[in-house]
Design a protein around this motif. Structure first.
Motif: not given
Length: 658
Positions: A357-385
């Protein structure tokens, strides 16, 4: 009730309705005069506030609430015409006028244009961006409390939608733009909105291309709902005009769908719910990637929320990028401090679906890569000016039997064996460096001076052996600094990241390269593909240490005519300090090829840092008192009195041997 009281009430009501009828009759009789008076008032207001001339050659009522106007012009003083319409017929909702709302029911416009011009004389729309303010408005603005984003947003949207008629026909209407010769013309021969169905064709022409766009779908401005589809008959899809010339950004797409399901204001908050999608989005810019970046399918089921002091993308929103589906949350809040928040929650998904699903042309070094398994991901960002040091940056990835079974173009495992490294400078690949003991300059980690190994860790990555490719605190500090300067002024590069950048990636400063670097480091470190010692050994044997000098073996010879195992503490401190800018080493020495006093002082600071970390003892510093003097080929680069520095390209380390 007494008859006299009833009689008085009937008389009062009769008088009221009688006066109302007389008023309506008066308005009807004198409506043309009232219309011209209103036009004059608008004209005077535009002249005073916007330094422009607004005129209508003919204006009259053709029915009780229907108006016809001809030759409408808006011309800023000393600038090109901004707006021109030959003929306009509209129907105003008469009863809505009593509530203060201007609502159009029907609109027919023929032969007109809106023209935005920027040239050497200025902008013909400048005064409309910064209108003059009278004293009363300035006083009101200064005494008012902070903006209520919900009220302001709903009022603007409501007024804008009221000006969109339920029945509309536009003929021969154009939008023209000329920005210092960068020209765009968007012309509609006919636009039709009737029975809540909208249809039009737009001819687009610029200095670089011409094509035809189609817009069709559902539009109901009164119920605040729409569902429009944008596409092109051109096989190349829709090209985005202007930005290609202005920003060197080439972009386009096959189709876009924009849908609004609900706009509502209640309880002091405004919400906007809807859906949008785009097919085959294409972007090309030198700062993004070296080739086209393509997103085949992106969808956004959005829920926007506006309060008195915040704007928010609610976490109930769903974003889809090919097979990646996640819940984004973004907020701008000024209730107490100015705070920016971003959260991303990707529920458990298959790793292979993520890679494909990675955008084509943005991750050219990953084209052809194969993986097994699964994952979940969380990002939490807060910036106080107002409190940037309290920036929050938490990134969590949970793996479920995640494993890379096939690498793409970047085979990270090659770092464990022999390979040929070629540095890139100004887009040109330099001489090959063999990462193998067969190379006489290659030095195994256990044969490199411990002083050099510790000194480099001190200057480049003190926690290298503890982290997994990234330093969270450094990342936070980098984000804060980049936000403050509004540019990428500071990175958070570790030795792992430098190694990946040198061995697998080019030197191009693009978003693509940085994202690939982050992903490759994460995979290498978290899947234990290469040991820390092996990473450090390869790093010390390939990085640049001077003009055409690569690897610690070449550097030891070039500067001191020594093997890396023989480097003393002060020599090691010097070598570690030049890694960021190795070709400028000569400025640190005097005419006798000895380190200048301020550089010696800096190296003493590094010594003290190493002692605090337990990497040196007092015996080390006592025994290592010799000055740093150049004895190798590097000595020829040092500027002597009345002499010029030798050309850095005239010497080659290969000319010297042990």
């Amino acid at each position: 009730m007494k008859k006299s009281t009833k009689k008085k009430i009937y008389i009062s009501l009769g008088s009221f309705f009688g006066l109302l009828i007389l008023a309506l009759i008066a308005v009807f009789i004198f409506r043309d005069q009232l219309l011209h008076k209103a036009i004059d008032k608008v004209s005077d207001k535009i002249a005073e506030d916007y330094d422009a001339k607004f005129s209508i050659k003919e204006a009259r009522f053709t029915a009780f609430s229907s108006i016809e106007m001809k030759d409408i012009l808006l011309v800023p003083n000393h600038a090109d015409t901004l707006f021109s319409v030959k003929s306009l017929n509209t129907e105003v909702n008469f009863w809505k006028l009593f509530t203060g709302d201007l609502q159009l029911g029907r609109l027919v416009v023929k032969d007109g244009f809106i023209q935005l011009v920027k040239n050497a004389q200025g902008k013909n729309f400048e005064s409309f961006l910064h209108p003059k303010k009278d004293a009363e408005a300035v006083e009101e603005e200064s005494t008012n409390e902070r903006k209520n984003y919900a009220k302001l947003g709903y009022r603007i949207l409501n007024r804008a939608l009221n000006l969109i008629p339920t029945n509309m026909q536009l003929e021969n209407i154009a939008l023209r733009m000329d920005d210092m010769g960068r020209k765009v013309t968007m012309k509609m021969d006919k636009l039709d909105l009737s029975d809540k169905r909208l249809q039009t064709t737009i001819d687009v022409s610029t200095n670089t291309f011409s094509q035809q766009w189609k817009i069709s779908g559902f539009a109901d401005p009164r119920d605040k709902k729409t569902d429009l589809h944008f596409y092109s008959t051109d096989s190349a899809g829709i090209k985005v005009p202007y930005v290609d010339e202005r920003y060197n950004l080439k972009s386009g797409f096959d189709s876009i769908r924009l849908k609004v399901d609900d706009i509502d204001y209640s309880g002091g908050e405004m919400k906007i719910d809807g859906y949008s999608s785009i097919a085959n989005l294409r972007v090309n810019h030198p700062k993004i990637a070296s080739k086209d970046v393509v997103i085949e399918n992106a969808q956004f089921d959005y829920h926007f929320l506006f309060g008195a002091d915040f704007m928010r993308v609610d976490s109930s929103s769903v974003a889809v990028l090919n097979k990646i589906k996640f819940n984004p949350y973004a907020e701008y809040n000024v209730e107490e401090d100015t705070i920016y928040k971003l959260k991303v929650d990707i529920p458990k998904m298959q790793a292979q679906d993520f890679i494909t699903s990675l955008p084509k042309g943005l991750f050219t070094h990953f084209e052809g890569m194969e993986a097994t398994g699964a994952f979940d991901y969380k990002l939490d960002f807060a910036y106080n000016k107002n409190k940037p040091n309290k920036t929050v940056f938490n990134s969590t990835l949970n793996k479920d039997n995640l494993k890379i079974v096939k690498y793409g173009e970047a085979d990270l495992a090659k770092l464990n064996g022999s390979f040929t490294y070629r540095a890139i400078e100004n887009g040109r690949r330099l001489r090959p460096i063999l990462v193998n003991p067969v190379n006489i300059y290659y030095t195994p980690l256990d044969q490199i001076s411990p002083y050099l190994k510790r000194a480099v860790l001190t200057t480049e990555d003190p926690s290298f052996y503890q982290h997994r490719g990234f330093i969270p605190d450094a990342f936070r500090q980098s984000i804060v600094q980049n936000i403050k300067t509004k540019r990428f002024a500071r990175g958070a590069s570790t030795i792992s990241m430098q190694l990946i950048k040198n061995v697998f990636l080019t030197r191009e400063k693009t978003l693509s390269r940085k994202l690939e670097e982050i992903l490759m480091v994460y995979i290498m470190e978290n899947n234990h593909i290469v040991s820390k010692n092996r990473m450090y050994e390869v790093y010390l044997n390939i990085i640049e240490w001077g003009p055409n000098v690569y690897g610690i073996g070449e550097a030891s010879l070039f500067y001191f005519l020594k093997h890396p195992s023989e480097l003393n503490l002060n020599e090691s401190l010097f070598l570690a300090s030049i890694i960021p800018k190795p070709k400028g080493f000569m400025w640190q020495f005097d005419g006798e090829a000895t380190l200048k006093p301020y550089i010696v002082k800096r190296n003493s600071y590094l010594k003290n840092t190493m002692m605090r970390r337990g990497w040196l003892t007092s015996n080390d510093t006592t025994a290592q008192t010799k000055k740093v003097v150049l004895y190798g080929a590097a000595r020829a680069y040092v500027k002597k009195e009345d002499e010029k520095i030798i050309n850095v390209d005239t010497l080659n380390v290969d000319e010297f041997d042990f």
